[in-house]
Write a protein that holds these residues in place. Sequence first.
Motif, short mmCIF file in Angstrom:
data_model
loop_
_atom_site.label_atom_id
_atom_site.label_comp_id
_atom_site.label_asym_id
_atom_site.label_seq_id
_atom_site.Cartn_x
_atom_site.Cartn_y
_atom_site.Cartn_z
N TYR A 52 -3.59 -2.57 4.91
CA TYR A 52 -3.95 -1.14 4.82
C TYR A 52 -3.91 -0.22 5.78
CZ TYR A 52 -7.04 2.70 3.17
OH TYR A 52 -7.56 3.87 2.72
N LEU B 214 -15.53 -14.17 7.88
CA LEU B 214 -15.38 -13.32 9.32
C LEU B 214 -15.17 -14.13 10.56
CD1 LEU B 214 -17.60 -10.01 8.62
CD2 LEU B 214 -15.05 -10.23 8.28
N ALA C 241 -21.27 0.70 7.45
CA ALA C 241 -19.82 0.74 7.44
C ALA C 241 -19.17 1.40 6.26
CB ALA C 241 -19.33 -0.69 7.51
N ASP D 119 -14.40 -4.71 9.07
CA ASP D 119 -14.90 -5.88 8.39
C ASP D 119 -15.46 -5.76 7.00
OD1 ASP D 119 -14.86 -7.41 10.95
OD2 ASP D 119 -16.87 -6.98 11.53
N ALA D 120 -15.69 -4.29 6.92
CA ALA D 120 -16.22 -4.02 5.33
C ALA D 120 -14.93 -4.19 4.41
CB ALA D 120 -16.64 -2.78 5.32
N LEU D 121 -13.89 -3.98 5.06
CA LEU D 121 -12.40 -4.16 3.97
C LEU D 121 -12.14 -5.52 3.84
CD1 LEU D 121 -10.34 -1.26 6.03
CD2 LEU D 121 -11.00 -1.44 3.57
N GLU D 122 -12.47 -6.44 5.04
CA GLU D 122 -12.06 -7.76 5.00
C GLU D 122 -12.96 -8.71 4.03
OE1 GLU D 122 -9.91 -9.06 7.77
OE2 GLU D 122 -9.74 -10.51 6.38
N VAL D 123 -14.33 -8.08 4.12
CA VAL D 123 -15.02 -8.79 3.14
C VAL D 123 -15.14 -8.51 1.83
CG1 VAL D 123 -16.93 -9.57 4.93
CG2 VAL D 123 -17.23 -7.70 3.69
N ALA D 124 -14.34 -7.37 1.58
CA ALA D 124 -14.15 -6.80 0.12
C ALA D 124 -12.86 -7.37 -0.38
CB ALA D 124 -14.35 -5.28 0.17
N ALA D 125 -12.05 -8.26 0.28
CA ALA D 125 -10.72 -8.80 0.14
C ALA D 125 -9.79 -7.75 -0.15
CB ALA D 125 -10.94 -9.32 -1.15
N LEU D 126 -10.00 -6.56 0.90
CA LEU D 126 -9.02 -5.62 0.94
C LEU D 126 -7.91 -5.51 1.93
CD1 LEU D 126 -11.74 -2.45 -0.22
CD2 LEU D 126 -9.62 -3.55 -1.43
N LYS D 127 -7.69 -6.50 2.55
CA LYS D 127 -6.47 -6.75 3.41
C LYS D 127 -6.46 -5.47 4.56
CE LYS D 127 -5.06 -10.50 1.00
NZ LYS D 127 -6.21 -10.97 0.31
N GLN E 173 -16.19 -0.97 9.82
CA GLN E 173 -15.26 -0.55 8.77
C GLN E 173 -14.27 -1.60 8.32
OE1 GLN E 173 -14.37 3.78 8.39
NE2 GLN E 173 -15.76 4.05 10.23
N PHE F 53 -16.55 4.05 4.77
CA PHE F 53 -15.45 4.80 5.54
C PHE F 53 -15.65 6.21 5.71
CE2 PHE F 53 -14.09 1.04 2.41
CZ PHE F 53 -14.04 0.36 3.38
N PHE G 6 -23.55 -3.88 5.86
CA PHE G 6 -23.29 -3.91 7.43
C PHE G 6 -24.56 -3.02 8.08
CE2 PHE G 6 -19.27 -5.09 5.89
CZ PHE G 6 -19.03 -6.25 6.84
N GLU H 81 0.97 -1.25 0.18
CA GLU H 81 0.08 -0.06 -0.13
C GLU H 81 0.77 1.12 -0.05
OE1 GLU H 81 -3.19 0.04 -0.28
OE2 GLU H 81 -3.97 -1.99 0.23
N ARG I 243 -15.10 -13.88 -1.70
CA ARG I 243 -15.67 -12.46 -1.15
C ARG I 243 -15.90 -11.34 -2.16
NH1 ARG I 243 -11.35 -12.32 4.03
NH2 ARG I 243 -12.89 -13.22 5.59
N ASP J 288 -10.47 -14.64 -1.46
CA ASP J 288 -10.67 -13.41 -1.86
C ASP J 288 -11.52 -13.42 -3.04
OD1 ASP J 288 -8.85 -12.34 -0.40
OD2 ASP J 288 -7.11 -12.16 -1.80
#
Lengths: 268, 284
Positions: free
Chosen positions: A143, B95, B133, A131-139, A129, B135, B129, A41, B122, B119
Motif C-alpha cells: 500500500y 508484529l 493509530a 502497524d495498524a495496517l499490518e494487523v488488519a492484514a492490509l499489506k 499507522q 489514518f 493502539f 493497489e 489477524r 491474515d
Amino acid sequence: MRFTNLLPGRGSALANGLERTGELASFVGEFFARFWKPPYEWKETLEQMDEVGARSFLLVSVTGLAIGIVMAMQSRGTLAAYGAEYALPNMLALSIIKEIGPVFTSLVLAGRLGAGIGAEIGSMRVTEQIDALEVAALKPFHYLVVTRVVACVFIFPVLTIWADTIAMIGGYFESLIASGMDYRVFFTTAFSTIRFADLFVDTMKTSIFGFIVAIVSSYLGYNVRGGTREVGQAAMRAVVVSSLLILLADVIVVRISLMPPPPSTTDH
Amino acid sequence: MAERAATGGAQRPRGEQPGEDHAGNGELAPNRVAEVGSGPPPEDTIIELRDLHKSFGDLNVLNGASLAVEKGTSAVVMGGSGAGKSVLLKHIVKLLTPDHGEPWVKGKRVDEMTGDELDDLRLSIGYLFQGGALFDSMSVEENMNFFLNRHTDLSEGERTDRIEETLSWVNLADTAPKFPAELSGGQQKRIGLARAIILQPEILLYDEPTTGLDPVSVRTVSELIVRLRDERGISSVAITHDLLCADIIADRAHFIYEGEIIESGSLEALERSNHPVLRNFFGS
C-alpha cells in the motif's frame, strides 16, 4: 569526528554505512519480491501518480522555463564570440534533452518527493499507522511502498519530457527577444541532430531516478524509530541520499550508453 | 477499593466468567501455562504465551514472559514503563516474533504462521493502539470503510449501516465526516476502538487504552471494553498502568517486571501482594 571512528569496527561510521547499505539492498529485494504479488493497489497507485505528477507540475514547469532561459542567455555570448550563435538552438536541445533536463528535473523532484515520502511514511511509522495496517492484514508494504515506487517510475519521464519542452520554449523566447529568431528556424535547427534513440534513452533514465527517489525515501521512512525529530531526519536524509544516488546513477547510465555496440558476429 | 463494587464488579456477571480468579476470592494464582514444546493449549484457552524471550540488540525486553487467557475473559497486564508490556502484546499478532518461546492463539503457533493463515488470524483480532493509530489523511468514515471495503463483500449501503451502527455504539455517530486531528484524545481512542471492532473480531488487544485521558474518559472507554466482553463475548488482553481502567475491566491481572510475569491473580490480590515491586507500584 575521530579518524579511528571511520575505520571498520562495530559502531564505526564505515560499519554503520555498510549496515544501512545492506538494509537498503534488502529493502530493494523485498520490493521486487512483493511487486508481482497481490494485492494490486491500482487506486492508490493512481492517487500517488496524481500526487507525484499533478502536484509537481508547477514546480517542474518553472524549473524547465528557468533552465531554458538561463542556458540560452549564458551560452549566447560565448557562442557569439566564436561566430557560432546559429548553433545555439541545437546546443540548447542537446544539453537540455540529454543531460540538464533529466538530471535537474529529477533532483528537483527528489527534493519535493523525497522529503514528502520520507516524512509521510516516517510519521505513519511512529504513530503506529503502519502497524495498524499490518494487523488488519492490509499489506502496508504494497500500500505504501510499491504504489509510490511505481508512480515515480512512470511519472518521472513524463515530467521530464514536459520540463524539456518548457525549457526549449524558454530558450526560444530568449532567442526571440535577443535576436528575433523565427520559431521555425529555432526548432528546426534545435532538433536537426537529435535522434529518437537519444531522446528515449535520456528520458527513460529518469525512471531509474524515480525508482531511486521512491525506494530510498520509502526505506528511510519505513524504518524510522523514535519520534518527530527522527521523522525530520529521515525526510532530510531521503533528499540527500536520493540526490547523491541520482548523480551516481547518471554517471553509470551515461557511461553505459556511450559504450560502442558489440561487434557483429554474422559473416556476410 | 470501595469504588470497585460500583464499577467493574457491578457490571460483570461474577461467578459466570470462566477463569475469573483461579485461586478464588482474590488470591494470587500462578499462570496455568504449559511448558514449551508440550503442544497446543486446552480449547478454552484462547491465548497462551509460553516463556517468551525477546531482545533488541543488547537490550533484553522479554525474559521468559508467560500468560494464558481463557475464552470470553479480559486479562490485564500491568507494569511500569519499559517492562515489556507492548512488546508482549505485539507477539500475539506477529508484529514481533520471539527469540525463544511459543505464542499460541486459537490453538495455533502465531510465530509459525504466514500468508493467508496469518491474515485470517489477524482479521479475527482487533488491536487498539496507544495513540489510536487512525489514518490521519482519512476521515473517520473513511478510516472504517477502508477496512470493510477490503475485507468484506458488503454493499455500499451495508457498509454505511455497519459504520453508523459501530459509531453509535461508541457514542460518536456525529464524527463520521471529521478527520482525526479534529477529535479529542478520548474521541480518538473511541474511534480507534470502533475501527478495531468494525470487522467483528473474536479477540481484542488494547495497548494502553486510557493513557492520557481524563478520569471521565477513562471510565467511558473502560466501560465500553467491559460491554464488548459482556455483550459480544470478546476475549481481550489490555496492557495498562491505569489502576481505574484495570479495576473496571480486569477478570484476571498479571504484573510484568523486567520482561517476566512475576504475579498473576485478581487485581485485589496483586494489590495485596508482598512483592516489593508490586508494593512500590501500587503504593501500598
